[in-house]
Design a protein around this motif. Structure first.
Motif, short mmCIF file in Angstrom:
data_model
loop_
_atom_site.label_atom_id
_atom_site.label_comp_id
_atom_site.label_asym_id
_atom_site.label_seq_id
_atom_site.Cartn_x
_atom_site.Cartn_y
_atom_site.Cartn_z
N GLY A 56 0.79 -1.22 0.00
CA GLY A 56 0.00 0.00 0.00
C GLY A 56 0.82 1.27 0.00
N CYS A 57 2.13 1.15 -0.18
CA CYS A 57 3.00 2.31 -0.37
C CYS A 57 4.17 1.86 -1.24
N ALA A 58 4.91 2.82 -1.78
CA ALA A 58 5.99 2.48 -2.70
C ALA A 58 7.09 1.69 -1.98
N PRO A 59 7.63 0.65 -2.63
CA PRO A 59 8.72 -0.11 -2.01
C PRO A 59 9.98 0.73 -1.90
N GLU A 60 10.78 0.43 -0.89
CA GLU A 60 12.06 1.13 -0.67
C GLU A 60 13.20 0.32 -1.28
N GLU A 61 14.25 1.03 -1.64
CA GLU A 61 15.43 0.37 -2.21
C GLU A 61 16.06 -0.61 -1.21
N ALA A 62 15.82 -0.40 0.09
CA ALA A 62 16.40 -1.25 1.13
C ALA A 62 15.84 -2.67 1.13
N CYS A 63 14.74 -2.91 0.41
CA CYS A 63 14.20 -4.27 0.31
C CYS A 63 15.20 -5.15 -0.44
N VAL A 64 15.25 -6.43 -0.09
CA VAL A 64 16.16 -7.37 -0.75
C VAL A 64 15.90 -7.33 -2.27
N PHE A 65 16.97 -7.22 -3.04
CA PHE A 65 16.93 -7.11 -4.51
C PHE A 65 16.35 -5.79 -5.00
#
Length: 312
Positions: A173-182
């Protein structure tokens, strides 16, 4: 060093004790330094959380790419409707842990042992370092039991694929962050990315809303938290939050999604980070004698109100 102020005792059936607080004294020693026994190598003899070229790279990357494509707001709602009815089974925690011998986590680059072994490894490492906090030992045992979502013996026709059971979690429900795996790139096929609300930084949330008010990607963390709540577990809320957020690495490890933190989340994060050290770094430990350990952990299950058959 850190000290714990409140005595985290059980307060009776169906309630949880007040969460203990961690306090830092004037010498400035961090919680990490207090119990800094961490090994540098995992069960394969290489560094932990290597998502670039681990021995399990192919299966791990496939699991995360599918997860980041299919974990949407709509899926989160649909899967909660199925699984938060607690109508799948009536079994004890120990029966569920035995079933976990049938599962090897497809998101884990550090370990290919059955999950039940890892649960006891984590619990025993916590027991060594926090001997007076028996509820914390129990959290170590319980934290991954929600992975029974992926086992047909429990789930039947509702059995979930591992992309919706294991791995790091993130808010939908919000934009993913670059810190997520891959990274963000792995979300490129997720339909929510182009949604006029869900694709924005704050999405369907308000800044400061509190981490507990985010709708997290579905997996074993969220499921086990609600199993414990549903069945009247009396572990302090600090311990239940360890179960709920231990896989939210982008937040507790990388500092992402911080705009959603409420003031009380700083304290919660300290406990989650302390737990995670044991969860991650116990994977290099020797395989414990599970049969010899069971009576102690069964006594803790009974103490905290979940010693019998639970609704799953």
């Amino acid at each position: 060093a850190m000290s714990v102020k409140a005595s985290p005792e059980s307060t009776g059936s169906g309630s949880t004790a007040p969460s203990p607080r961690m306090q830092q004294k004037g010498d400035g020693i961090s919680l990490e330094a207090l119990h800094d026994w961490r090994p540098s190598e995992n069960a394969f003899g290489v560094e932990f959380r290597n998502y670039e070229d681990s021995k399990r790279q192919e299966v791990v990357q496939r699991t995360y790419t599918t997860m980041h494509t299919k974990q949407t707001v709509a899926f989160a709602k649909e899967v909660r409707e199925k699984w938060l009815k607690f109508d799948k089974a009536e079994m004890t925690v120990m029966e569920m842990i035995a079933l976990l011998d049938n599962l090897v986590d497809d998101s884990d680059p550090d370990n290919d042992l059955p999950n039940s072994i890892h649960d006891f490894q984590t619990a025993e490492r916590i027991r060594q370092e926090w001997p007076e906090h028996d509820w914390f030992h129990l959290v170590g045992l319980l934290h991954d039991v929600g992975k029974v979502l992926a086992l047909p013996e429990v789930a039947g026709e509702d059995t979930l694929e591992q992309w919706s059971v294991v791995g790091d979690t993130f808010p939908v429900g919000c934009a993913p962050e670059e810190a997520c795996v891959f990274g963000r790139e792995s979300f490129k096929a997720n339909p929510d990315l182009t949604h006029p609300v869900y694709g924005t930084k704050n999405g369907m949330y308000k800044p400061g809303c509190g981490i507990a008010n985010l709708t997290m990607s579905w997996g074993h963390d969220e499921y086990m938290y609600w199993v414990l709540k549903e069945n009247g577990c009396t572990i302090p809320e600090a311990g239940l939050n360890m179960v709920r957020f231990h896989s939210f690495y982008p937040w507790h490890d990388k500092g992402a999604y911080a705009q959603f933190e409420a003031p009380e989340d700083a304290e919660m994060k300290k406990w989650v980070k302390e737990f995670n050290k044991f969860d991650l770094y116990s994977k290099g430990d020797a395989v414990p004698d599970v049969a010899a350990l069971k009576p102690y952990y069964q006594s803790l299950l009974e103490k905290y109100g979940i010693g019998g058959k639970l609704r799953w």
